[in-house]
Design an enzyme around this catalytic site. Structure first.
Site, PDB file in Angstrom:
ATOM      1  N   ASP A 119       0.871  -1.094   0.139  1.00 18.32           N
ATOM      2  CA  ASP A 119       0.007  -0.062   0.059  1.00 18.32           C
ATOM      3  C   ASP A 119       0.871   1.123  -0.096  1.00 18.32           C
ATOM      4  OD1 ASP A 119      -1.210  -2.277   1.844  1.00 18.32           O
ATOM      5  OD2 ASP A 119      -3.120  -1.006   0.884  1.00 18.32           O
ATOM      6  N   ARG A 120       0.533   2.229  -0.511  1.00 22.05           N
ATOM      7  CA  ARG A 120       1.121   3.379  -0.908  1.00 22.05           C
ATOM      8  C   ARG A 120       0.924   4.460   0.622  1.00 22.05           C
ATOM      9  NH1 ARG A 120       1.719   8.603  -5.130  1.00 22.05           N
ATOM     10  NH2 ARG A 120       2.687   9.872  -3.420  1.00 22.05           N
TER      11      ARG A 120
END
Length: 335
Positions: free
Chosen positions: A77-78
């Site tokens: 996930d960013r």
């Protein structure tokens, strides 16, 4: 995702997820230790609000190697704080001085050597620490947590798999209908993954709606929890014994990830796949190998506490399972 069945019921509370990166912490665990020598430089990184591919490109540029010579176990996930390993193929070359590497949001935790490439399949699983802001301590939420600890949660693929606003799935459907031609290799992979993830989700949802998520059907394909090998529940099997083994979590019911030579087990699977023949044809055309995946997932080491900010969760999931699928059973999410 809204149309998919819940294992419990639709949550009553709404909470905030990923208000801050620190609210969603992911620490990957590979299936092996680093060898300490070899042609690959292994770099463990902690990154905050950073895209995996972006960091990989920057590391490759710093080391003076092509981006194609980089490896990692999966995309993270960013909007999160994530820890993961990258590897750089550098045979016969010295290990770069990563103390000199500078990139906002990135911290180098460890540098060593390894004798093989880190790639998809290297990952054992991920440790998660999640804060659901504004979740309130009440009886309903406590029951949901206990139920997840006991019975698991639907092993759905969640929004990350389908792209923003379901773009990857939309493109896969257009590709299957011959409306577009997809040449880019990464896009092809994303679209194919989204397509078969959608079929899997629909089958799992159908079984839950029909009350068949804990009932072994004739011809179901079951997975051994230890070895992950599969076998058919044919009519010769002792179904009472199989149900006992399922209750003891020794075996798991699976659903298909469609592809070449897909084995369709139950009537539920037949019915769903029959409605999506164009996607099945696309999988054959692209020579995607079929696979199986458990329909329910058990979170390991699940614990929780209510704090002034909300509900704090910690747990471990094997590779391929999504923390947001667990969260979906607890609260409705505003991101």
């Amino acid at each position: 995702m809204n149309e998919l069945a819940y294992l419990q019921t639709m949550p009553k509370q709404t909470a905030l997820l990923k208000t801050h990166c620190a609210d969603f912490v992911v620490k990957e665990q590979l299936g092996y230790e680093m060898s300490g020598d070899g042609e690959f430089v292994a770099v463990k990184v902690r990154k905050t609000d950073c895209n995996t591919l972006f960091v990989a490109e920057k590391l490759a540029h710093f080391a003076g190697i092509p981006a194609k010579n980089m490896g990692y176990a999966g995309l993270k996930d960013r909007k999160a704080i994530t820890e993961q390993w990258f590897c750089l193929q550098m045979p016969g070359q010295p290990t770069p001085d990563f103390n000199q590497f500078q990139l906002d949001g990135v911290e180098i935790l460890e540098v060593t050597r390894h004798n093989r490439k880190i790639r998809t399949g290297s990952l054992d699983g991920n440790h998660f620490e999640i804060l659901l802001r504004e979740a309130q301590e009440d009886a309903d939420l406590k029951v949901r947590l206990e139920n997840i600890k006991k019975n698991g949660f639907p092993n759905y693929f969640t929004e990350q798999r389908f792209g923003r606003d379901g773009h990857n799935l939309t493109q896969a459907l257009r590709w299957a209908k011959g409306e577009i031609n997809v040449k880019d290799r990464k896009k092809r992979s994303f679209y194919l993954s989204a397509a078969r993830s959608e079929i899997f989700n629909l089958i799992v949802s159908a079984r839950i709606r029909q009350g068949l998520h804990h009932k072994i059907l004739v011809n179901d394909i079951l997975q051994l929890s230890g070895s992950h090998s599969w076998f058919h529940a044919d009519q010769k099997e002792d179904f009472n014994l199989l149900q006992q083994r399922l209750a003891q979590q020794d075996i798991q019911i699976t659903a298909p990830l469609i592809g070449e030579n897909v084995q369709i087990a139950s009537d539920v699977e037949n019915e769903i796949i029959a409605k999506h023949q164009e996607l099945l044809y696309l999988m054959h055309q692209e020579k995607m190998k079929s696979a199986r995946r458990p329909i329910l997932m058990q979170a390991q080491h699940l614990s929780w506490s209510f704090i002034p900010e909300g509900l704090k969760l910690t747990f471990y999931l094997p590779a391929g399972s999504y923390a947001t699928a667990l969260v979906r059973e607890l609260v409705n999410i505003n991101e």
